[in-house]
Write a protein that holds these residues in place. Structure first.
Motif, mmCIF file in Angstrom:
data_model
loop_
_atom_site.group_PDB
_atom_site.id
_atom_site.type_symbol
_atom_site.label_atom_id
_atom_site.label_comp_id
_atom_site.label_asym_id
_atom_site.label_seq_id
_atom_site.Cartn_x
_atom_site.Cartn_y
_atom_site.Cartn_z
ATOM 1 N N ASN A 128 0.827 -1.193 0.000
ATOM 2 C CA ASN A 128 0.000 0.000 0.000
ATOM 3 C C ASN A 128 0.863 1.245 0.000
ATOM 4 N N SER A 129 0.414 2.256 -0.716
ATOM 5 C CA SER A 129 1.078 3.556 -0.764
ATOM 6 C C SER A 129 0.040 4.637 -0.496
ATOM 7 N N PRO A 130 -0.227 4.913 0.783
ATOM 8 C CA PRO A 130 -1.193 5.964 1.096
ATOM 9 C C PRO A 130 -0.732 7.307 0.543
ATOM 10 N N GLN A 202 1.042 -3.553 6.701
ATOM 11 C CA GLN A 202 0.948 -2.243 6.073
ATOM 12 C C GLN A 202 -0.471 -1.696 6.235
ATOM 13 N N GLN A 204 -3.719 0.111 5.347
ATOM 14 C CA GLN A 204 -4.398 0.332 4.079
ATOM 15 C C GLN A 204 -5.179 1.638 4.123
ATOM 16 N N ASN A 246 -11.694 0.924 7.336
ATOM 17 C CA ASN A 246 -11.018 0.012 6.442
ATOM 18 C C ASN A 246 -10.913 -1.340 7.135
ATOM 19 N N ASN A 249 -7.524 -3.260 7.998
ATOM 20 C CA ASN A 249 -6.559 -2.770 8.972
ATOM 21 C C ASN A 249 -6.781 -3.369 10.353
#
Length: 313
Positions: A128-130, A202, A204, A246, A249
């Motif tokens: 994930n890349s927030p 990670q 999300q 989410n 998470n």
């Protein structure tokens, strides 16, 4: 006269289809299990490479790398990069101008923060890349430094005394005390009985758990709770996004730190492997710690000078 050719009856065809369906149903879990075993082995190999980098850093500097520089000005992640053949990437992070340099979210560090390194990414998790500052994606990763047996403040917490950790801050602020860097000689509990790094999942969505590059609270764990605990992580407001926001998470609640002796925040070690987490020990070995590990044993593994006597199986 040609002989008659006997065809399948409808019932026979249905039986064959049913048998094939049963066989597929039996094989699918085995295939999934084999795939997870391969992913878990890749995760173990990643942690071993991180361990080699930690030892490489220690060989050069006679101490382990810093855990973090205050909240947002670099973590252990940056410091081990030159020992993983990532010297150019290390040089691209701006941490040296002025008293602290530029924070990880500064525009000059956006390119660095967007890069995902597979060696810090467990293939069992969901990459994930927030997006944060200016909508720039910044990659989360899966391996976090050991901040000890209590909380990020590394102090007495709910009657439990802090017993030392392998990582801490080298530049204190109002919420994080100065621990500095320690060497292997200071790990009096023994390298084979002390955690260096363990897995986290990670976050999300816009969840900063796993933001190990640059952000102190996202790149460290403590052993206050056992692996994959159902109890929530404690994070600063606006940095985690648990269910129902989410559902992927882990649980999380938020609380502010008011001083270096009142910083109650922490992350538990977590993974998406069934039953536990992979952890790197000070001697460079990697162990799979089950969710069922006794809390006192888990906390003992995270301390450097607790003097605990326990059997680690």
């Amino acid at each position: 006269m040609q002989p008659l050719r006997r065809a399948f009856t409808l019932i026979e065809l249905l039986v064959v289809i049913a048998i094939i369906g049963v066989l597929v149903a039996l094989l699918l879990p085995a295939v999934q299990s084999a795939r997870e075993a391969a992913r878990r082995m890749q995760c173990v190999n990643n942690l071993k490479q991180v361990g080699l980098a930690m030892h490489g850093y220690h060989d050069v500097h006679n101490v382990l790398p810093p855990g973090a520089r205050q909240c947002c000005y670099g973590t252990w992640y940056q410091f081990v990069l030159p020992h993983m053949e990532q010297g150019a990437l290390y040089q691209s992070f701006n941490m040296n101008s002025g008293a602290l340099g530029l924070s990880y979210s500064h525009a000059n560090n956006h390119t660095f923060m967007a890069i995902r390194l597979t060696v810090f990414t467990c293939p069992s998790d969901i990459p994930n890349s927030p997006t944060i500052t200016a909508g720039v994606p910044m990659a989360n990763h899966n391996y976090a430094a050991n901040y000890g047996n209590t909380v990020y403040g590394q102090h007495l917490f709910q009657g439990v005394e802090f017993q030392g950790a392998t990582f801490g801050n080298i530049q204190p602020d109002t919420a994080r005390p100065l621990l500095g860097c320690i060497g292997f000689a200071q790990i009096v509990d023994g390298l084979s009985n002390t955690l260096l790094v363990s897995e986290i999942v990670q976050g999300q969505g816009n969840d900063l758990r796993g933001r190990i590059a640059g952000y102190a609270d996202g790149g460290a764990f403590t052993a206050w709770n056992t692996p994959n605990a159902r109890l929530p992580d404690i994070m600063p407001a606006g940095t985690c996004n648990p269910a129902p926001g989410n559902a992927l998470n882990p649980p999380c609640s938020t609380q502010n730190a008011t001083s270096t002796t009142n910083n109650p925040r922490y992350l538990a070690s977590r993974s998406r492997h069934p039953g536990g987490v992979n952890s790197l020990l000070g001697d460079g070995s990697v162990r799979f710690n089950k969710n069922s590990v006794a809390l006192q044993v888990w906390r003992s593994l995270s301390s450097t000078k607790g003097g605990e006597i326990f059997e680690y199986n």
